[in-house]
Write an enzyme that holds these catalytic residues in place. Structure first.
Site: not given
Lengths: 184, 428, 312
Positions: B60, B62-64, B94, B152, B232, B305, B309
């Site tokens: 899990h 997020h590689l953006r 996402n 997600d 999560h 997760d 940012h």
């Protein structure tokens, strides 16, 4: 820092005599006693002021009002102080405009306290005159200020300190010269 | 090219190995695992005093990329994974555009190949545009390389869509991963609802916002028989529901994050936006329940997760800051320090949670274990040395890590992917 | 050092003796406010910024008068004229103001914790003038000052707070302060607006206003916002009024000499009947007068003396 006592320059008897002498001077100078008001500068000026009022009442059967002035908000060294001083109330519950104000403090030193006190009084009204009474004038003036009534002129060095103790708060009437001593 | 890892404490929960062994790697595979291997032509790594585990898998992250390259790219995320000891990562859909069509899936895989550091497995969207309304072309996405499906960041709010997704996924033998959150109940919330949200004057997200959807999903699993993975999981109530599901032999699994295991809502007194995450940090009671779930085997996986940012986005009022915490480079050190060193769980159990189980759930047959023939994905861990988590050294582009400055014992010192050393802190 | 912290972010950070000091100091400033010349030169040359990201007339005016009566220069920087609409971050806004050599920052913001955030990088003292649903420390201090003025003490008093406690920063700060000073606090309102978790603050919770008012020394009414009805925290204003408005009949259950307080602005005939608002029991306008004195005291205490670092 501690301090050691160098000399006792006044005791209760001497303080009483000085106050009596100054009262006589006040009476000589102020014909119109009805117009006289006393303002004591916190803290010891209050009690000296009350004693003067009592002496006047004794001599002339006239009750002169006594007010309390806290000059903290008028200090010119406000932002240099290490910490804030506690402000206390100014309690002058009579008008001072057109009055002869007798400003009372214990020790006259640089003159800055009196400068602040006069600024404060003038914000409160427009007295006809302001006269200054101090128990001790120890010299070292930084402003062009002079007392009208002085209990005792006391030449000191700048390092020395003058401590006025009054029965009402300190339990004893005396004036001491002290000096700071460094602790080993 | 051969690599020989000598004298390491080799841990493989799948085959129940925990012994001092040598491992020989050739052409990207494990070719031999035994007590003493002697060969002259291999590059030899002295692993005495190190632990050798199957490569860690974070299912899990997020590689953006595409869309938010200022937060993280596949390159920076992969580098962070390698530094953190992860050999495989599954990235959530996402992005912008979201991974809801073959084009995006192929793009991610192409970028990952170019970076060529760790294995990147795209998780595709359940619904088009993550809107929760129409299913994506799941078979096509799977064919393109999607390893699982999830919306997600968004819950699948419609029970009907969730039912259909589960039914369809069964045919594809793939996994549905749900972000369980009732958006009406969580509303404008920014932290866990309770004593502390009242104290800090922040809008609360109640535990029940998660639990109500966990319960729904479990019941839909019972209806469809299709496997479901809870992303999560963060509350005591969710854990109780999960226990019930497992007791009833329903194919439900769940992951928890390091931050939910180690941090609580009480810590937010300074309005530190690096503690703002969704699901929110919960109460100490919830945290204790999660630790118990780790110990008793209810929880299957630990996943980070990892949600990068940019610093500017987090350097704002708490209400305005985006949700998310990065975890790839802090997870292993904090878990070793706070769970293994403190004997809350064993090292073997941690490897199971970080490698064996995620490999099984994602059906990565040649990963998550050290049998001969397995992919040569390995993580070498140093347990004893104390160090400070210095976010300025992180490979991730973002710095939103609540563990910054923690003094911890243990970390990955070498990461090997497909027989290639992609991270090496031993030489330095 | 009179106050231990450089900033005033909340009642949370103050101990009982600091609270007493602020209230005592405010006594002197009340006297200044009642003079003909309502000005002392204490903060001459200091620049104070009113940084308001939420509409507010009374708190802003109160701070402005407080600063002016201490001879400080005050700059009003409000939402409408700010560059916030142009997308500047809060941090940049503050850094720009600081670059102009200001001496204190008074902050009102809709986000809870915004003043804490600002204090993390701002060198001047930050005074919280209300943050989101978190705290409004100067309001609680002026309320305490008013209670003390009327009741001569805080310890042992029963204070009943009625209304939307959940969303009220005034209630939070008041609860914290009153508990620290040894008063008993009863919170009253519908459960949706008075969650049971408030018990962690050491308050009693009552859903029935009659029970809550019984024997109260102080009744504090909170403004009810119509927005809460839209979000279904209560069904209708009519029902809210029938259950929780302070009427003369209900107020009779409090002590004979009980006082009525309200942080303003009042919704007449909603949470408070006009009759009571204008009665001798109401100290609402005294609260307003005291607000200036209390804020003068805070400015005085935070800006006086040499620049200092937080002691902890």
């Amino acid at each position: 820092m501690e301090e050691k006592i160098k000399a006792k320059v006044m005791d209760a008897r001497k303080i009483k005599r000085a106050l009596e002498r100054m009262t006589t001077e006040i009476l000589e100078r102020n014909r119109d006693l009805e117009n006289l008001v006393i303002v004591g500068i916190r803290t010891r000026g209050i009690y000296l002021g009350k004693r003067i009022a009592a002496l006047i009442a004794q001599a002339e059967k006239i009750k002169v009002p006594v007010g309390v002035l806290d000059i903290t908000l008028y200090r010119d060294d406000f932002s240099e102080l290490e910490a804030q001083h506690m402000v206390q109330k100014t309690e002058i519950d009579f008008p001072i405009t057109d009055k002869d104000v007798l400003l009372v403090d214990d020790v006259l030193f640089t003159g800055r306290t009196i400068r602040a006190a006069m600024d404060s009084l003038i914000d409160l009204g427009r007295p006809r005159t302001i006269q200054l009474l101090v128990l001790i004038d120890r010299g070292h003036r930084e402003l062009p200020i002079r007392a009208d009534y002085v209990g005792k002129f006391l030449p000191t060095s700048k390092r020395e300190m003058v401590q006025v103790h009054l029965d009402e708060i300190d339990g004893v009437d005396e004036v001491l010269i002290t000096e700071p001593v460094e602790i080993e | 090219m051969k690599i020989l890892i000598k004298n390491g404490r080799v841990i493989d929960p799948l085959t129940n190995i925990d012994d001092t062994l040598d491992i020989l790697i050739q052409d990207g595979r494990i070719v031999e695992v035994k007590a003493k291997i002697d060969t002259s032509e291999a590059q030899t790594i002295d692993a005495s005093r190190l632990v050798v585990t199957p490569g860690l898998i974070d299912m899990h992250v997020h590689l953006r990329e595409p869309g938010f390259e200022y937060k993280e790219t596949i390159a920076s995320g992969a580098k962070a994974a390698a530094r953190g000891g992860f050999t495989s990562i599954a990235c959530m859909p996402n992005t912008s555009p979201p991974n809801d069509n073959r084009g995006v899936t192929e793009f991610i895989l192409a970028q990952a190949r170019k970076v060529n550091l760790v294995n990147v497995f795209p998780v595709a969207a359940i619904t088009k545009g993550l809107q929760g309304k129409e299913l994506t072309d799941m078979a096509d996405l799977q064919a393109a390389g999607a390893i699982a499906f999830s919306d997600d960041g968004q819950p699948v709010s419609s029970s009907l869509i969730m039912r259909r997704a589960l039914e369809y996924a069964q045919m594809l033998n793939t996994l549905i991963i749900d972000h369980c959150e009732d958006r009406e109940l969580s509303a404008e919330g920014v932290m866990n609802e309770g004593e502390w949200s009242l104290k800090f004057g922040l809008q609360g997200i109640p535990a029940v916002a998660e639990e109500i959807i966990v319960a729904r999903d479990i019941l839909l699993t019972r209806l469809t028989g299709s496997p479901l993975h809870v992303a999560h999981l963060s509350t005591k109530g969710s854990l109780e529901l999960l226990r019930w599901a497992k007791a009833n032999r329903l194919p439900v699994t769940a992951e928890v994050t390091p931050h939910h295991l180690l941090l609580t809502d009480q810590m937010m007194a300074d309005y530190d936006t690096n503690l703002k995450v969704n699901p929110p940090l919960r109460s100490e009671e919830d945290r204790q329940a999660l630790l118990e779930g780790l110990r008793d085997g209810t929880i299957d996986v630990i996943a980070t997760d990892h949600a990068p940012h940019a610093p500017d986005e987090k350097d704002v009022e708490f209400d305005q800051a985006p949700f998310g915490i990065i975890g790839l480079e802090s997870a292993l050190p904090v878990l070793l320090d706070r769970l293994v060193q403190t004997k809350i769980i064993t090292l073997n159990r941690l490897v199971e949670l970080l490698s064996t189980n995620p490999a099984r759930l994602l059906k990565l047959k040649n990963k998550g274990h050290l049998q001969v023939g397995a992919d040569a994905d390995l993580t070498l861990i140093q347990l004893q040395k104390k160090h400070t988590l210095d976010v300025s050294q992180f490979a991730s582009q973002s710095r939103n890590c609540p563990f910054a400055g923690w003094s911890v014992k243990g970390r990955a010192v070498m990461t090997i992917v497909g027989g290639r050393i992609v991270y090496n802190a031993l030489s330095s | 050092m009179i106050l231990k912290h450089k900033h005033l972010l909340g009642i949370e950070q103050l101990d009982a003796s600091e609270i007493s000091t602020i209230l005592d100091t405010a006594e002197s400033f009340l006297e200044v406010s009642r003079r003909e010349v309502k000005k002392v030169p204490t903060l001459r040359g200091k620049t104070i910024v009113n940084l308001f990201f939420e509409p507010s007339t009374r708190t802003r005016s109160s701070f402005e008068l407080a600063a002016k009566r201490l001879s400080a220069d005050i700059l009003n920087f409000s939402q409408v004229t700010s560059s916030v609409v142009k997308g500047e971050t809060l941090k940049d806004t503050v850094l720009n103001l600081e670059a102009m050599n200001i001496d204190a920052l008074i902050v009102r913001h809709s986000a809870s914790g915004a003043p804490h955030f600002i204090s993390s990088f701002c060198h001047s003292p930050v005074i919280n003038a209300g943050d989101g649903t978190h705290e409004h420390p100067t309001q609680a201090l002026l309320d305490a000052f008013t209670i003390r003025q009327e009741k001569k003490r805080l310890r042992g008093l029963k204070v009943t707070i009625v209304g939307d406690i959940l969303h009220s920063r005034v209630a939070r700060s008041n609860i914290l302060l009153l508990r620290k000073m040894g008063a008993k606090v009863v919170c009253c309102g519908p459960p949706s607006l008075v969650p049971l978790e408030f018990k962690a603050y050491g308050v009693e919770i009552k859903y029935n206003i009659e029970t809550a008012l019984k024997g109260a020394d102080v009744v504090m009414m909170l403004r009810i916002q119509l927005e809460r009805q839209r979000k279904n925290f209560f069904p209708s204003l009519r029902e809210y009024i029938s259950l929780f408005a302070l009427t003369p009949e209900r107020f009779n259950l409090a002590k004979k000499d009980a006082i009525i307080m309200h942080p303003g602005p009042i919704n007449r005939c909603v949470e408070l009947s006009t009759e009571l608002a204008d009665s001798a029991h109401s100290v609402i306008l005294k609260q307003v007068e005291n607000g200036v004195a209390v804020r003068m005291a805070i400015l005085y205490l935070l800006l006086g003396g040499k620049e200092r670092e937080d002691t902890d």
